[in-house]
Design an enzyme around this catalytic site. Sequence first.
Site, PDB file in Angstrom:
ATOM      1  N   LYS A  53       1.384  -1.251  -0.120  1.00  0.00           N
ATOM      2  CA  LYS A  53       0.071   0.452  -0.264  1.00  0.00           C
ATOM      3  C   LYS A  53       0.860   1.084  -0.142  1.00  0.00           C
ATOM      4  O   LYS A  53       0.814   2.057  -0.748  1.00  0.00           O
ATOM      5  CB  LYS A  53      -1.127  -0.415   1.185  1.00  0.00           C
ATOM      6  CG  LYS A  53      -2.298  -0.858   0.522  1.00  0.00           C
ATOM      7  CD  LYS A  53      -2.826  -1.365   2.305  1.00  0.00           C
ATOM      8  CE  LYS A  53      -3.996  -2.463   2.091  1.00  0.00           C
ATOM      9  NZ  LYS A  53      -4.719  -2.601   3.808  1.00  0.00           N
ATOM     10  N   GLN A  97      -5.465  -1.466   9.927  1.00  0.00           N
ATOM     11  CA  GLN A  97      -5.203  -3.189   9.227  1.00  0.00           C
ATOM     12  C   GLN A  97      -5.437  -4.264   9.866  1.00  0.00           C
ATOM     13  O   GLN A  97      -5.121  -4.004  10.996  1.00  0.00           O
ATOM     14  CB  GLN A  97      -3.511  -3.560   8.495  1.00  0.00           C
ATOM     15  CG  GLN A  97      -3.166  -4.664   8.006  1.00  0.00           C
ATOM     16  CD  GLN A  97      -3.867  -4.877   6.273  1.00  0.00           C
ATOM     17  OE1 GLN A  97      -3.712  -3.568   5.484  1.00  0.00           O
ATOM     18  NE2 GLN A  97      -4.024  -5.855   5.845  1.00  0.00           N
ATOM     19  N   ASP A 120     -11.240   2.508   4.110  1.00  0.00           N
ATOM     20  CA  ASP A 120     -11.915   0.688   3.794  1.00  0.00           C
ATOM     21  C   ASP A 120     -13.667   0.854   3.729  1.00  0.00           C
ATOM     22  O   ASP A 120     -13.869  -0.205   3.594  1.00  0.00           O
ATOM     23  CB  ASP A 120     -11.993   0.710   5.402  1.00  0.00           C
ATOM     24  CG  ASP A 120     -10.155  -0.687   4.978  1.00  0.00           C
ATOM     25  OD1 ASP A 120     -10.586  -0.877   3.953  1.00  0.00           O
ATOM     26  OD2 ASP A 120      -9.765  -0.689   6.189  1.00  0.00           O
TER      27      ASP A 120
HETATM   28  N1  GUN Z   1      -7.453  -6.869   5.760  1.00  0.00           N
HETATM   29  C1  GUN Z   1      -6.725  -8.585   4.616  1.00  0.00           C
HETATM   30  N2  GUN Z   1      -8.779  -7.082   4.242  1.00  0.00           N
HETATM   31  C2  GUN Z   1      -8.257  -5.692   4.156  1.00  0.00           C
HETATM   32  C3  GUN Z   1      -8.891  -4.530   3.556  1.00  0.00           C
HETATM   33  O1  GUN Z   1      -9.302  -4.288   2.957  1.00  0.00           O
HETATM   34  N3  GUN Z   1      -8.630  -3.593   4.802  1.00  0.00           N
HETATM   35  C4  GUN Z   1      -7.831  -4.124   6.151  1.00  0.00           C
HETATM   36  N4  GUN Z   1      -7.875  -2.407   6.930  1.00  0.00           N
HETATM   37  N5  GUN Z   1      -7.571  -4.491   6.717  1.00  0.00           N
HETATM   38  C5  GUN Z   1      -7.575  -5.884   5.687  1.00  0.00           C
END
Ligand code: GUN
Length: 283
Positions: A53, A97, A120
């Site tokens: 990211k 996350q 998100d």
């Molecule tokens: N962990 C796995 N997929 C995601 C996601 O789309 N967002 C976040 N914040 N954590 C994740």
Amino acid sequence: MTAQIINGKEIAKKLREKIKNEVQELKGKGITPGLAVILVGDDPASQVYVRNKEKACQEVGIYSEIHHLSETISQSELINLIDKLNTNPQIHGILVQLPIPAHLNEKEVIERISPQKDVDGFHPLNAGALFVGEKSLQPCTPKGCLYLLKEIGYDLKGKKAVVVGRSNIVGKPVAMMLLQEHATVTICHSRTKDLKSELLQADVVVAAVGKANFIKGDMLKPGAVVLDVGINRLENGKLVGDVDFETAKEKASWITPVPGGVGPMTIAMLLANTLEAAQNTLG
Ligand code: GUN
């Protein structure tokens, strides 16, 4: 029939180019989009996701900061950090996350993030907006799925879509988006009585169950469009989806591979959401 491959890697790359241009434009207006990513603990997979990211942000000119916190951080320390980021004008998007360690309250954490910075799309206000069909920040993976369908020129109107999986992150939101595009939507899950008979009627399948090679070609309607959200690692180290690609590609008309299908779209949509959150501050 051998399916055409939906090349998510290429589609995501093109989208990132477009985002990069829009970021430049916004910078011209004095705003640099900023994303804060909070990582709690040392889960190796999460560390890889967070690094990807960060790299993606750098490529398109989005400012990013990673807050890597100890596994043993308290709920109040985490909440304090979110509060600070909520009021930091350099930060337009906040992402915690997931998963976070079990001693922390995930629901409280998600609900503490300002809905305007919730890139998100997990905050109940944003989830609710999606439910009633209002514009809002939407979850990245479902948004990526819809983008792929648009890219292949697929019109969902009146089509039968079957979503396998009912998570808040993928299954439920992707079902709402398909409905918004006028598909007839069925959500299947672990208690569904006869998954195969549901799938055999599906013009579009979204697989998000987290079980390696779970959906076989003989469970698909000929010509189905198959989006595979699964990322499963086999014992031999190979990465596979929730769909058994080899048998499914003989039945489907279009199919996403794993890796290189839906996965790259998720990060591209996170960039898109961060850009959107920054643009929204212009009023
Ligand atoms: N962990 C796995 N997929 C995601 C996601 O789309 N967002 C976040 N914040 N954590 C994740």
